[in-house]
Structures are given as C-alpha cells and as structure tokens.
Design an enzyme around this catalytic site. Structure first.
Site, PDB file in Angstrom:
ATOM      1  N   PRO A 232       0.853  -1.163   0.076  1.00  0.00           N
ATOM      2  CA  PRO A 232      -0.274   0.172  -0.111  1.00  0.00           C
ATOM      3  C   PRO A 232       0.874   1.332  -0.144  1.00  0.00           C
ATOM      4  O   PRO A 232       1.661   1.391   1.027  1.00  0.00           O
ATOM      5  CB  PRO A 232      -0.791  -0.077   1.297  1.00  0.00           C
ATOM      6  CG  PRO A 232      -0.048  -1.083   2.105  1.00  0.00           C
ATOM      7  CD  PRO A 232       0.848  -1.779   1.078  1.00  0.00           C
TER       8      PRO A 232
ATOM      9  N   ASP B 289      -1.995   2.933   2.316  1.00  0.00           N
ATOM     10  CA  ASP B 289      -1.328   3.081   3.642  1.00  0.00           C
ATOM     11  C   ASP B 289      -1.639   4.588   4.054  1.00  0.00           C
ATOM     12  O   ASP B 289      -1.602   5.426   3.484  1.00  0.00           O
ATOM     13  CB  ASP B 289       0.211   3.127   3.538  1.00  0.00           C
ATOM     14  CG  ASP B 289       0.684   2.527   4.873  1.00  0.00           C
ATOM     15  OD1 ASP B 289       0.200   2.510   5.762  1.00  0.00           O
ATOM     16  OD2 ASP B 289       1.861   1.997   4.528  1.00  0.00           O
TER      17      ASP B 289
ATOM     18  N   TRP C 215       4.807   0.876   9.656  1.00  0.00           N
ATOM     19  CA  TRP C 215       5.540  -0.602   8.790  1.00  0.00           C
ATOM     20  C   TRP C 215       5.088  -1.608   9.460  1.00  0.00           C
ATOM     21  O   TRP C 215       4.907  -2.663   8.813  1.00  0.00           O
ATOM     22  CB  TRP C 215       7.068  -0.346   9.085  1.00  0.00           C
ATOM     23  CG  TRP C 215       7.632   0.652   8.318  1.00  0.00           C
ATOM     24  CD1 TRP C 215       8.174   1.917   9.025  1.00  0.00           C
ATOM     25  CD2 TRP C 215       7.917   1.023   7.002  1.00  0.00           C
ATOM     26  NE1 TRP C 215       8.620   2.692   7.747  1.00  0.00           N
ATOM     27  CE2 TRP C 215       8.423   2.208   6.638  1.00  0.00           C
ATOM     28  CE3 TRP C 215       7.609   0.097   5.784  1.00  0.00           C
ATOM     29  CZ2 TRP C 215       8.592   2.587   5.313  1.00  0.00           C
ATOM     30  CZ3 TRP C 215       7.913   0.486   4.547  1.00  0.00           C
ATOM     31  CH2 TRP C 215       8.555   1.671   4.306  1.00  0.00           C
TER      32      TRP C 215
ATOM     33  N   GLN D  99      12.559  -0.746  -0.056  1.00  0.00           N
ATOM     34  CA  GLN D  99      11.959  -1.820   0.643  1.00  0.00           C
ATOM     35  C   GLN D  99      12.399  -3.060   0.899  1.00  0.00           C
ATOM     36  O   GLN D  99      11.788  -3.753   1.859  1.00  0.00           O
ATOM     37  CB  GLN D  99      10.619  -2.101  -0.099  1.00  0.00           C
ATOM     38  CG  GLN D  99       9.822  -0.653  -0.581  1.00  0.00           C
ATOM     39  CD  GLN D  99       9.327   0.078   0.377  1.00  0.00           C
ATOM     40  OE1 GLN D  99       8.987  -0.380   1.522  1.00  0.00           O
ATOM     41  NE2 GLN D  99       9.148   1.431   0.469  1.00  0.00           N
TER      42      GLN D  99
ATOM     43  N   TRP E  48       9.080  -2.527   3.596  1.00  0.00           N
ATOM     44  CA  TRP E  48       8.070  -3.285   3.640  1.00  0.00           C
ATOM     45  C   TRP E  48       8.463  -4.768   3.261  1.00  0.00           C
ATOM     46  O   TRP E  48       7.911  -5.679   4.068  1.00  0.00           O
ATOM     47  CB  TRP E  48       6.968  -3.032   2.245  1.00  0.00           C
ATOM     48  CG  TRP E  48       6.078  -3.670   2.174  1.00  0.00           C
ATOM     49  CD1 TRP E  48       4.738  -3.862   3.329  1.00  0.00           C
ATOM     50  CD2 TRP E  48       5.415  -4.471   1.065  1.00  0.00           C
ATOM     51  NE1 TRP E  48       3.701  -4.658   2.735  1.00  0.00           N
ATOM     52  CE2 TRP E  48       4.103  -5.032   1.516  1.00  0.00           C
ATOM     53  CE3 TRP E  48       5.529  -4.938  -0.186  1.00  0.00           C
ATOM     54  CZ2 TRP E  48       3.233  -5.580   0.849  1.00  0.00           C
ATOM     55  CZ3 TRP E  48       5.053  -5.432  -0.996  1.00  0.00           C
ATOM     56  CH2 TRP E  48       3.836  -5.963  -0.420  1.00  0.00           C
TER      57      TRP E  48
ATOM     58  N   LYS F  83      19.052  12.939  -8.155  1.00  0.00           N
ATOM     59  CA  LYS F  83      18.051  12.496  -7.635  1.00  0.00           C
ATOM     60  C   LYS F  83      17.050  13.240  -8.087  1.00  0.00           C
ATOM     61  O   LYS F  83      17.137  14.344  -8.473  1.00  0.00           O
ATOM     62  CB  LYS F  83      17.787  12.287  -5.963  1.00  0.00           C
ATOM     63  CG  LYS F  83      18.721  11.419  -5.445  1.00  0.00           C
ATOM     64  CD  LYS F  83      18.595  11.231  -3.945  1.00  0.00           C
ATOM     65  CE  LYS F  83      18.917   9.987  -3.254  1.00  0.00           C
ATOM     66  NZ  LYS F  83      18.514   9.799  -1.627  1.00  0.00           N
TER      67      LYS F  83
ATOM     68  N   LYS G 231      11.616  18.270  -7.001  1.00  0.00           N
ATOM     69  CA  LYS G 231      10.791  19.103  -7.617  1.00  0.00           C
ATOM     70  C   LYS G 231      11.424  20.429  -7.512  1.00  0.00           C
ATOM     71  O   LYS G 231      11.097  21.588  -8.392  1.00  0.00           O
ATOM     72  CB  LYS G 231       9.663  19.127  -6.371  1.00  0.00           C
ATOM     73  CG  LYS G 231       8.637  17.860  -6.531  1.00  0.00           C
ATOM     74  CD  LYS G 231       7.385  18.007  -5.403  1.00  0.00           C
ATOM     75  CE  LYS G 231       6.745  16.706  -5.587  1.00  0.00           C
ATOM     76  NZ  LYS G 231       5.577  16.900  -4.390  1.00  0.00           N
TER      77      LYS G 231
END
Length: 980
Positions: A41, A80, A512, A548, A552, A593, A596
């Site tokens: 999620p 999530d 988590w 992850q 996760w 990276k 914005k």
C-alpha cells in the site's frame, strides 16, 4: 504517422472500461489455479511519482503475463493511511511545529484532520495508475485506517505477544525530536545524508597526582553530548603515549599521534589497562550540582573493546543517554543516567548556559565555552553520513527512552532460512543487501509515541502493573465505531489478576508494522476470509523499490517468520512471498535524484500526452537492468517511441496498406519462401525466450527481446518483402507474404500485450477475426512451435545481413546512394555460394547486378563502384520512382488509388522518362505519365486547392495534388501528381 498514440490509448481505456475487459479477464479464469499477489500500500499523501509508475508497470506486466498463462489473479489495491507521512502533511497545513502543539489542540481534532486528508490524493493516484494501464480492483480497495484492518493488526500483535516475542525496554534508540517518537533501525536507514560537521578534540584534566598537568585528549563529533559526559572509554589492549606539548601533557593512543597539532616530545608509554580507573575533572559541573543516582561512579576511565584506533584519539567520551555503546557500558559500570536534553531536543533548565537551545544549534556555543576555559584542543571539518528523520528531515538523536520491541534476534535463524526459499530479482539481493541486513537484524522498535495510527492493543493495570494484550474487538466487551485515539484511550478493562483498572498504553504502531500485516489485514483475517488468506499465503509475487528491502519487504518477512514459526493455519516456517522483483531508483539524465525544486525530470502527464503510456512503460521495463538505477529524460522515452512503438505500428500500417480486401488468415500456414521461414523462426524463438525469462521474473531480459524482433520484422523482413506486396509476380507470392506478416503481427500483439497493453490491443483489434476474443488481454499466452525454429537459417541470415552492412559501408565510403545500381560485389565467404535465395537477397539489398566469390580479396567484401552509363540511367529511374512514391505517401494515397504523373526536365531526363515510361508506370501503378507542366486538366480543376505552377502549403491533407523539384544527374526535374 499522423496516428495519435496518446489519444488512442485513452480510447482503449474507455473500451476496457465499457466492455469490462479487466473483470472478464478475472472471471473467465475463476476456476483456474490461483496466482497470489500482494500489493504494497502506498502513502496517498501526494501525486504519484516515477517510483510509483515504475513499480506499477512491473506489477501490471507480471500479472497480465501470468493471467494470460492461465492463472486466476484477483488484484486488490490498498492505501497506507497512518503514520508520520500523514501526520507531517497535516502539521504543515495547520502550522504545527512540534508534538506539544498537537496535544494542546487535542488528539481528536488532529486525528480528524488526518482522517479527512487521507483520501484527498487517492483519485490522483488511481487516475495515474489507470493511465499507465494498471489493472486492479480499485472499487474494493482496502485502507489501513479501516476498523477491520486494525483489528487484524491487533490479532497479529496478540500472536506475537502470546509467543513472548514482545517486550518493553529502556535503551538508546534513534529518536526524532520534532516528531517526538523513536524510529526503527530500518527507518533510520532511509534518511541518511552526507553532511559536513565539526570533528572536535578536547582536553579532560586527570585528577591523579601521578599525572600532574596532564589531560586525556578526547575526540567527538557530537559536542552537544558533552554536558552529559559521565565517563571515558579506552582500549585496554592498546598502547598509549604521554606526550609533552608546550607546558601541558596529553595522553592519546600511540597509533593516533598524527592528530597532534605541532611539535611534541614523548614523555612515556602506557598500556591501556593501566589507565583504567583513573579519575578526571568533568568538563561541566552540572552533574555535580544535580547529583543523579550513581554520581560517585562518574568521571573515570573504563575499559571498552569497542574503542578502535581507526579514528579519533583512542579515548572515547561517554554519554550513556546518547549512545548505544555508551549506554551498555554505562549500565555495566553503574554510571549515572540522566538526560541533559528533553524530548524536544532542547537542553533542560538545569543546563543553564544552554537551556532551551536545540542541540545542533548548541554545538558552537558549547565549543566556545570550552575554548574560553582552555579545554578545547582543535577541530576539523569532516564529511560523514548522519541520520535524518525520513519524513520531516530533522536530524535524529540517539536518545535513551522506554519503548516496545519485537524479539527479531530470537527468530533471526528462521528468517535466514525463510529467505533461502525466496527468488530475488536481481538475485544478488538475496545474499547481499537483504541477506546481510537479516544477519545483523536487531530487535524491532515498533511502538510510536504518536497519534494517527493503529493503537497498540495493550492495557496495563494501574494497580499491579500487569499487562493484557487484546487480539479482537469483542475482547473489549463493547462495540467500537472507531478504534483510533482518543476514543480507544477511554476504554478501560478489569485486571484478571487483581481486579484493578487497566488503562491502554498510549502508543500507536509503527506504520511499517501495519503494512507488514497487509497479507492478513487486507482481508480481515482471521475474522473473515480465512480460507482465502490461507490459500493465498505466501504470495507468488510482490514487487517494490530497492528501499523496501529494509522497509516493506523486511516487515513482511519478520511478521511472516514470527507467525509461521508455530503453525497457526498460514503454513509452517514460510516466508511471506515466493518471488520478488526489486527495482532501482529513478534519477535524472545526469544521475541526480529527482527534485521538485530543481525540476530535473519530465512531468509524467506531459509524457503521457506526447508519447503515450506504452512508451513510458517500455522505457521503464527495458532501459535498465532490474535493480540498477534508472536515468530518465524525455529524449530517452522519445527514443523508445521512435525505436519500438512507431516501428511496430508502421509495420502494421504496411500490412494494412497492402492487405487485400478478401484476405483471410489461414490456420497451420506453412511457409515456403526463405524470408517467411526466417521471420517465423525468429517469431517462435522470441515466444520461447519470453516465456523462459518471464517464468523467472526477468522482465528486462524479456522486454528487450521485442526491440530486436521488431527491428528484424521492419528493417529486414518487410524491406526485403516489399516487392512481394507492391509488385508481386503472381497472387500466390503476395498471399504467402501476407499470411506470414499477418501471423507475425498477430502473434507479436499477443506476446507484447503484458508489456505494451495499448498498442497490442489496437493492432489486435484491427487483425482479429470475427469470432475472435473480445480483447487481446483475454487470450492465452501462446506456446512456441519449436519445429518452426531454424537455428541454421537464422545464422545464415545473420551472415547475409553482416555482408550487406559491410557493403553499405563501402557505398558510404564511396558516397554512392543505395538506389544507384552497381555492377559487382565480391564476397570472400564461400559458404553462401550455393544459397541462391540468400544471394538474391544480398543482390537486391545491396543493389548490385552480380555477386562473385573470391577468396583472394583482402576484406570480407569488395564493391565495384564504377558506374557505367547504363547503371547511371537505371539509378536515375530508381530515384524518379522513389520520388513519386514519396509523393504518394505524403498525400496519404492508398496503393489502389489511381494517379496521373506529370513531369518536365532537361533534355536527358525527358528522354529517359519517355523511353522508360512503361517501366515507371508499372512501378508506381500510375494511369498516365505525361510531359506537361502547365496543362489545366478537368480532374485537377476539381480537386486541386492550390494554383500551378507556384504551389504552396503542400503538406495540407486536403490536397490531392502535389509537386516537387529534384535534381538528378545535374538536371532539375519537376514532378506533379494528381489523384484521379
């Protein structure tokens, strides 16, 4: 090429929705074998970024493939909703700066704001995922904030509690002073930054008569911990020096003498163990005034094996409340444990000089204080990695506090064994990034001193102090419409041991923990869907980014390992998933990276509108090996569109252009032509290789195969078969070519469907027979016909293409166009001598009259570049024919459209056109070829939209007339075309 791919994709999305193609793809396989998929999620706290798009492209491709392989794959998305990501978003919106302000405004009001914000971004997420082509059940999505989900999380916790895998401890943990909560070690790993900080050397005066005017030279990178100093640690096995520098003596490790500032004399050597027990004067007298417990044991030297000689001075400053090693050694030595800073990261009022100042801002003030008292030796700027809060970007502190842990170390062996059962793609992660992380896995700090999260279902007796874990709502003895704080905090239980009142601990779960519970909680297990969950556990497949592995993937693995340690219905000793794809990070074209602020990446919406989702999908699936970092740019995606998407589409357009109206595909078509056999061999080899790589989840290796095949199809098969479509010697010749190209396009549309769901659908819809399946995505993935794979033919064709490439290089060197015929090509390779069909291909492609085999030539090929008058005339004819064909294409005319061509050139060109008019008419399929530049024709008057001879706006699609001037053989030739 006027085809609008993005608009067509939107049309296909509507077609899928209207005809419920996704639903049908699930329903038609309901009785088939189950393929289990867990979807991690995402936090719906903003618009989806390229990381989400990459993960969704991978997931959708794999699931479409296995669906077409015949499996039943229900797909449910989830959101999530809890934790710091949501809380931080609301704090910014409400102008909240710290945890205290939340408590002042009230938990109910704050959590209400969190709740209302959760689904604000869900529509954006769904629309983007749908635009990428992701098929999933969006209507029945789960949310981690649902009561049913929370109840299942409670069930997971109760199982761990019953297995005695949960405990509370007071220890140093990574702590965010702004969020006011500890973090787990894998969360910390997500927020490291490389920063420049002071590396400081300080003097601690020894209080022993044997060491008059002598100081321990101590090194630290955290000056803010110095007011909390309680001891010094040395390596008892190391050698130390006493050196004289000016009027003072300094003690430091022998191997670290290079840190000294200037000239010095060695006054003696001391073994580390001889320094143990020496007392020193504290840098600050706060502890002497406060007199915390065990103050009598403070300010002495302790032996510690963790002291290294790789950096610093070999003498380590000890602040037991702010370092793991310090804490453990402080416990052993009964040092005083006292916090000099509060949970906001500010010095307490007892630390008068720095009271109320945030620790990082206090660093220079502390050093200035020590300089004034001549206890400062020197400082340097060092570049090192420092942990920041992964959500609010505040520097983390290692801070002693009480928190709840899961005994991961107790089940570490089982976790390692379970990892052996998982297929990791890329494979090195299994023993590398994930395996090594498991080897050093620590107990998991899972509780958070926060507000918006699933509450920890643990009640403590106010009278006897015993605890009770709750695993189901019914155990509360009342109905609960909402399980969140603060309502759950108002639920009190009766103690089973003493009858006293039990109050819930205030902590909520680390988010988590909630996402790691997803395999069970998404279906409200074990309260509902018991058979479904046990049938779908472990998952056949999951996928997320490399971050992850310590997020996760890790929490899924821990909870599955703990829950299956003793069989509870989910299986015994099993991991949570069998196959996992781990993608890398997306960077900009320069390897930075995505930011914005810098705007260093193309807007996904603009990419969809310019090149379509298929182009983005293929870039993400094929440009970079799985696990490595991606470099994204608009040009890179545009290159995919030009190289694969438009090439495949043009191949289809070619077929449609020359397809006979009465064309009917034949079953079990057996090719006779060498080119047909070759492309079908390549097609079935492609089919075999895709299955081979997709079955082991190697998406990149599978996806890249399409580029080579589409190039073979377009730039060799269609190029070399063009005459068979445009000017066939007989109908049978065109029929065979049409059958081959139809089968190739039809099959490629099916093979590529999981990867490029839109263009595959469009091609399939144009090729499918009347009784064919409604969508390409409802078909079974085809099996290759191994009998059609001809390795020898493919190798020979590869040799032919190599010879052609070498001959083209010779032409380029001599600056002779390919349309200009040449007399002779000499070839060194005698193996092709008897292969007449292959030699004919070479002659046609290289445009030579004769091929001669000569083993004495120096190069592999030699090209006779002499142009005779006859060859020159033939070259002129080819140039004219090509120009007229270009004119036809520009006007969008079909092969069956009738045209008249008019021309006017110099004497030589007029003569060639007149004498060879029959050849030209046959090649261009024209009715007339007339030498006339000024004539006004009835047919032209009806359709011409621009006056002659000065024509303008030739690219307007409304014009059916067209002209151009070209220079051939030194003369200018005017050509005009009229559609009749």
């Amino acid at each position: 090429m006027n085809f609008d791919f993005p608009k067509n994709e939107e049309k296909i999305l509507k077609f899928w929705q209207k005809k419920k193609i996704f639903e049908k793809s699930i329903k038609q396989r309901k009785k088939a074998s189950l393929f289990s998929f867990f979807d991690g999620p995402p936090f719906a706290t903003g618009k989806p970024h390229y990381g989400h798009i990459l993960a969704t492209a991978i997931k959708d491709t794999v699931l479409r493939y296995w669906t077409m392989r015949g499996y039943y794959i229900p797909r449910r998305v989830g959101w999530d909703c809890h934790g710091l990501p949501v809380e931080n978003l609301i704090e910014k919106e409400l102008g909240i700066k710290n945890k205290k302000q939340i408590e002042e405004m009230g938990i109910e009001k704050f959590n209400g704001a969190c709740r209302s914000s959760v689904f604000r971004c869900v529509n954006d997420f769904q629309e983007t995922l749908k635009r990428v082509g992701r098929w999933a059940d969006y209507k029945n999505a789960y949310a981690t904030s649902d009561n049913d989900y929370i109840e299942s999380v409670w069930w997971v916790f109760k199982k761990l509690w019953d297995k005695k895998l949960v405990y509370k401890d007071y220890r140093v943990a990574p702590y965010c002073p702004r969020c006011g909560t500890p973090l787990s070690n894998f969360e910390v790993n997500q927020g490291y930054k490389e920063i420049k900080e002071d590396s400081v050397y300080l003097k601690f005066k020894i209080k022993d008569q044997r060491f008059k005017n002598t100081y321990f030279l101590v090194w630290t990178t955290t000056p803010w911990t110095l007011p909390g100093n309680a001891g010094l640690a040395i390596n008892p096995r190391a050698d130390y020096l006493k050196i004289k520098e000016g009027k003072e003596n300094l003690i430091l490790a022998k191997k670290r003498s290079q840190v000294l500032k200037g000239e010095y004399k060695i006054a003696g050597e001391i073994k580390g163990r001889e320094l143990v027990g020496l007392r020193y004067e504290p840098l600050f007298d706060y502890f002497l005034k406060i007199e915390p417990k065990n103050i009598e044991n403070a300010f002495q030297v302790l032996a510690a094996d963790f002291v290294t000689l790789e950096e610093g001075t070999g003498i380590v400053h000890m602040a037991p409340m702010y370092g793991e090693d310090d804490f453990k050694l402080g416990k052993k030595a009964n040092l005083p444990f006292y916090h000099t800073i509060d949970k906001n990261g500010q010095f307490k009022k007892e630390i008068k000089e720095f009271s109320g100042i945030f620790v990082k801002k206090a660093d220079p003030l502390i050093l200035e204080n020590l300089k004034k008292r001549h206890l400062f030796y020197k400082n340097e700027k060092i570049l090192h990695n420092y942990p920041f809060c992964w959500r609010c970007d505040t520097p983390l502190l290692y801070y002693a506090l009480e928190t709840w842990y899961i005994r991961v170390t107790e089940i570490r062996k089982q976790l390692t064994e379970n990892n052996k059962k998982i297929r990791w793609v890329p494979s090195h992660i299994k023993e590398g990034r994930f395996g090594k992380w498991l080897e050093g896995a620590r107990d998991w700090s899972f509780s958070r001193n926060r507000f918006w999260g699933a509450p920890v279902p643990l009640w403590r007796c106010e009278k006897c102090g015993s605890y009770k874990a709750i695993g189901a709502v019914k155990e509360l003895g009342r109905e609960m419409k909402d399980l969140h704080r603060p309502l759950i905090d108002k639920v009190f239980l009766k103690c089973d041991k003493c009858g006293g009142r039990m109050r819930r601990v205030e902590d909520v779960f680390d988010c988590w923990f909630e996402s790691g519970s997803m395999p069970y909680a998404q279906w409200h297990y074990p309260f509902e869907n018991k058979n479904l969950v046990e049938k779908t556990f472990p998952a056949d497949f999951i996928a997320e980014g490399v971050d992850q592995t310590r997020g996760w993937f890790y929490t899924l693995h821990i909870l599955a390992g703990a829950l299956t340690l003793k069989n509870i219905g989910l299986g015994k000793n099993e991991p949570a998933f069998k196959n996992v794809i781990v993608n890398g990070i997306i960077l900009d074209a320069k390897g930075q990276k995505l930011s914005k602020r810098l705007r260093n990446y193309p807007d996904p919406g603009n990419i969809f509108n310019k090149y379509g989702a298929d182009s983005m999908r293929y870039f993400l699936l094929a440009s970079t090996s799985i696990g490595e970092d991606y470099r994204i740019s608009e040009e890179a995606i545009a290159s995919v569109w030009r190289g694969l998407i438009s090439t495949l589409w043009n191949s289809f357009i070619f077929f449609r252009t020359y397809q006979e109206k009465n064309f009917k595909p034949k079953k079990n078509f057996k090719p006779k032509n060498l080119l047909d056999k070759w492309i079908l061999s390549k097609l079935h080899r492609l089919n075999r290789e895709i299955i081979k790589w997709m079955n082991v989840y190697e998406l990149t290796k599978a996806a890249r195969l399409f580029e080579d095949f589409v190039d073979d199809l377009s730039n060799w098969y269609i190029r070399r078969s063009r005459r068979r479509f445009q000017r066939p010697e007989n109908e049978k010749e065109k029929e065979e070519a049409s059958q081959t190209l139809y089968e190739s396009l039809k099959k490629i549309s099916i093979l590529i469907a999981p990867f490029l769901p839109f263009i595959s659908e469009e091609i399939y819809q144009n090729l499918k027979e009347r009784k064919g399946k409604e969508s390409v995505h409802l078909l079974d993935f085809p099996e290759p016909n191994l009998k059609l794979i001809n390795k020898t033919l493919e190798k020979k064709m590869e040799e032919v293409r190599l010879i052609v490439a070498q001959a083209f290089a010779e032409r380029a060197k001599a600056e002779i166009k390919v349309r200009q015929p040449l007399g002779e090509l000499r070839i060194k390779n005698y193996e092709l001598r008897s292969k007449e069909e292959l030699l004919e291909l070479i002659k046609e492609e290289v445009n030579v009259k004769e091929i001669v085999f000569d083993s004495k030539i120096k190069k592999e090929v030699e090209l006779d570049t002499k142009i005779t008058p006859e060859l020159e005339e033939e070259g002129i004819l080819r140039e004219i024919v090509h120009s007229i064909q270009v004119m036809r294409k520009k006007r969008g005319l079909k092969p069956e459209d009738k045209i008249s061509v008019y021309y006017q050139g110099g004497e030589k060109l007029n003569k060639i056109l007149f004498e060879r008019r029959n050849f030209i008419l046959r090649e261009i399929k024209a009715e007339n070829l007339v030498q006339n530049k000024e004539a006004e024709l009835d047919a032209e008057k009806e359709i011409r939209t621009i006056p002659r001879p000065a024509r303008q706006n030739l690219d307007s699609p409304k014009n059916s007339s067209y002209n151009l001037e070209i220079k051939i053989g030194g003369e200018v030739l005017w050509l005009g075309l009229i559609k009749l």
